[in-house]
Scaffold this motif. Structure first.
Motif, PDB file in Angstrom:
ATOM      1  N   GLU A 126      -3.925  -5.869   5.658  1.00  0.00           N
ATOM      2  CA  GLU A 126      -4.501  -5.223   4.478  1.00  0.00           C
ATOM      3  C   GLU A 126      -3.971  -5.933   3.249  1.00  0.00           C
ATOM      4  OE1 GLU A 126      -5.447  -0.603   5.198  1.00  0.00           O
ATOM      5  OE2 GLU A 126      -3.384  -1.049   4.670  1.00  0.00           O
ATOM      6  N   SER A 141     -13.725  -5.869   5.969  1.00  0.00           N
ATOM      7  CA  SER A 141     -14.193  -4.661   5.291  1.00  0.00           C
ATOM      8  C   SER A 141     -13.339  -4.380   4.062  1.00  0.00           C
ATOM      9  CB  SER A 141     -14.162  -3.466   6.252  1.00  0.00           C
ATOM     10  OG  SER A 141     -12.839  -3.230   6.693  1.00  0.00           O
ATOM     11  N   ILE A 142     -13.722  -3.330   3.333  1.00  0.00           N
ATOM     12  CA  ILE A 142     -13.007  -2.915   2.129  1.00  0.00           C
ATOM     13  C   ILE A 142     -12.760  -1.414   2.210  1.00  0.00           C
ATOM     14  CG2 ILE A 142     -13.115  -2.710  -0.386  1.00  0.00           C
ATOM     15  CD1 ILE A 142     -15.044  -5.097  -0.397  1.00  0.00           C
ATOM     16  N   ASP A 143     -11.533  -0.995   1.874  1.00  0.00           N
ATOM     17  CA  ASP A 143     -11.162   0.416   1.809  1.00  0.00           C
ATOM     18  C   ASP A 143     -10.600   0.652   0.406  1.00  0.00           C
ATOM     19  OD1 ASP A 143     -10.318   3.021   2.212  1.00  0.00           O
ATOM     20  OD2 ASP A 143      -8.593   2.452   3.439  1.00  0.00           O
ATOM     21  N   ASN A 144     -11.474   1.094  -0.495  1.00  0.00           N
ATOM     22  CA  ASN A 144     -11.127   1.237  -1.912  1.00  0.00           C
ATOM     23  C   ASN A 144     -10.653  -0.099  -2.464  1.00  0.00           C
ATOM     24  OD1 ASN A 144     -11.854   3.991  -2.163  1.00  0.00           O
ATOM     25  ND2 ASN A 144      -9.939   4.574  -1.171  1.00  0.00           N
ATOM     26  N   GLU A 145      -9.376  -0.227  -2.854  1.00  0.00           N
ATOM     27  CA  GLU A 145      -8.840  -1.464  -3.429  1.00  0.00           C
ATOM     28  C   GLU A 145      -8.262  -2.393  -2.361  1.00  0.00           C
ATOM     29  OE1 GLU A 145      -5.863   0.277  -5.932  1.00  0.00           O
ATOM     30  OE2 GLU A 145      -7.216   0.343  -7.645  1.00  0.00           O
ATOM     31  N   TRP A 146      -8.382  -2.021  -1.097  1.00  0.00           N
ATOM     32  CA  TRP A 146      -7.729  -2.749  -0.022  1.00  0.00           C
ATOM     33  C   TRP A 146      -8.744  -3.478   0.848  1.00  0.00           C
ATOM     34  CZ3 TRP A 146      -2.665  -3.371  -0.272  1.00  0.00           C
ATOM     35  CH2 TRP A 146      -1.980  -2.523  -1.155  1.00  0.00           C
ATOM     36  N   ARG A 180       0.813  -1.214   0.000  1.00  0.00           N
ATOM     37  CA  ARG A 180       0.000   0.000   0.000  1.00  0.00           C
ATOM     38  C   ARG A 180       0.851   1.271   0.000  1.00  0.00           C
ATOM     39  NH1 ARG A 180      -5.662   0.775   2.984  1.00  0.00           N
ATOM     40  NH2 ARG A 180      -6.209   2.689   1.937  1.00  0.00           N
ATOM     41  N   THR A 222      -4.537  -7.897  12.375  1.00  0.00           N
ATOM     42  CA  THR A 222      -5.159  -7.413  11.144  1.00  0.00           C
ATOM     43  C   THR A 222      -4.167  -7.460   9.987  1.00  0.00           C
ATOM     44  OG1 THR A 222      -4.534  -5.104  11.581  1.00  0.00           O
ATOM     45  CG2 THR A 222      -6.681  -5.850  12.438  1.00  0.00           C
ATOM     46  N   GLN A 241      -9.634  -5.517   4.218  1.00  0.00           N
ATOM     47  CA  GLN A 241      -9.207  -5.583   5.621  1.00  0.00           C
ATOM     48  C   GLN A 241      -9.527  -6.973   6.153  1.00  0.00           C
ATOM     49  OE1 GLN A 241      -7.739  -2.611   6.371  1.00  0.00           O
ATOM     50  NE2 GLN A 241      -8.459  -1.968   4.355  1.00  0.00           N
ATOM     51  N   HIS A 273      -4.313  -6.149  -1.047  1.00  0.00           N
ATOM     52  CA  HIS A 273      -4.841  -5.563  -2.275  1.00  0.00           C
ATOM     53  C   HIS A 273      -5.828  -6.533  -2.913  1.00  0.00           C
ATOM     54  CE1 HIS A 273      -4.980  -3.904  -6.342  1.00  0.00           C
ATOM     55  NE2 HIS A 273      -4.683  -2.763  -5.744  1.00  0.00           N
ATOM     56  N   GLU A 274      -6.921  -5.996  -3.408  1.00  0.00           N
ATOM     57  CA  GLU A 274      -7.986  -6.846  -3.948  1.00  0.00           C
ATOM     58  C   GLU A 274      -7.516  -7.748  -5.095  1.00  0.00           C
ATOM     59  OE1 GLU A 274     -11.130  -4.336  -5.367  1.00  0.00           O
ATOM     60  OE2 GLU A 274      -9.890  -3.412  -6.901  1.00  0.00           O
TER      61      GLU A 274
END
Length: 179
Positions: A146, A167-172, A66, A144, A174, A148-149
């Motif tokens: 992160e 969860s999802i944070d844009n392309e990332w 990231r 945890t 969690q 990348h999708e």
């Protein structure tokens, strides 16, 4: 309190016999040795930095990071190493007598792993190293990560090791490990 001979973290001693040698290992390191003698971890040291810099400067490795979008600078890399907090632990993964990757946990209990030596892929090395980390730092859960999708291999690895996508944070994505 005794220190584990492999990860060098404090532990209640467990003796492991390796041929004629007796070593003091924490339970997670002993389990790793018992399951596959060709894999072990050791703390990241200054002597490892040149190899780590080469791995992390490879676009096939950093494309899934990231906070990195190009090769690393040596001085910044050394400054990062020297400024790590006491709750951050980075470990070199050894496989078949050579250094092949890194597994780590930071002060906020975020974990990460990568294999810079691509010949170690598809041998269960990352699975064993990530399971080791989760067992060694179990008292710090939830852990945890992160991912990348588009990093299908890491999504499979973390799911296999007991992490669940939260969860999802844009392309990332969690992921959380909380056994």
């Amino acid at each position: 309190m005794t220190t584990c001979d492999d990860c060098r973290l404090p532990t209640e001693a467990k003796q492991a016999h390796d041929g004629d040698e007796t070593r003091t290992l924490c339970k997670p390191c002993a389990t790793l040795v018992d399951s596959d003698r060709s894999i072990y971890v050791s703390p990241l040291e200054h002597d490892d930095l040149e190899l780590i810099l080469a791995w992390r400067s490879n676009p096939k490795v950093y494309r899934h990071f990231r906070l990195q979008d190009g090769p690393l600078d040596w001085d910044e890399h050394v400054a990062w190493f020297e400024s790590r907090g006491p709750d951050r632990h980075d470990f070199v993964i050894h496989y078949d007598g050579r250094r092949v990757g890194v597994v780590s946990i930071d002060g906020e209990n975020e974990v990460g792993i990568y294999l810079g030596d691509f010949s170690a892929h598809s041998h269960g090395v990352a699975t064993m190293a990530l399971n080791w980390l989760c067992n060694r730092f179990n008292e710090r859960t939830p852990l945890t990560a992160e991912i990348h999708e588009q990093n299908g291999a890491s999504k499979q690895l973390f799911t296999r090791c007991g992490f669940q996508q939260e969860s999802i944070d844009n392309e990332w994505l969690q992921y959380v490990y909380d056994p």
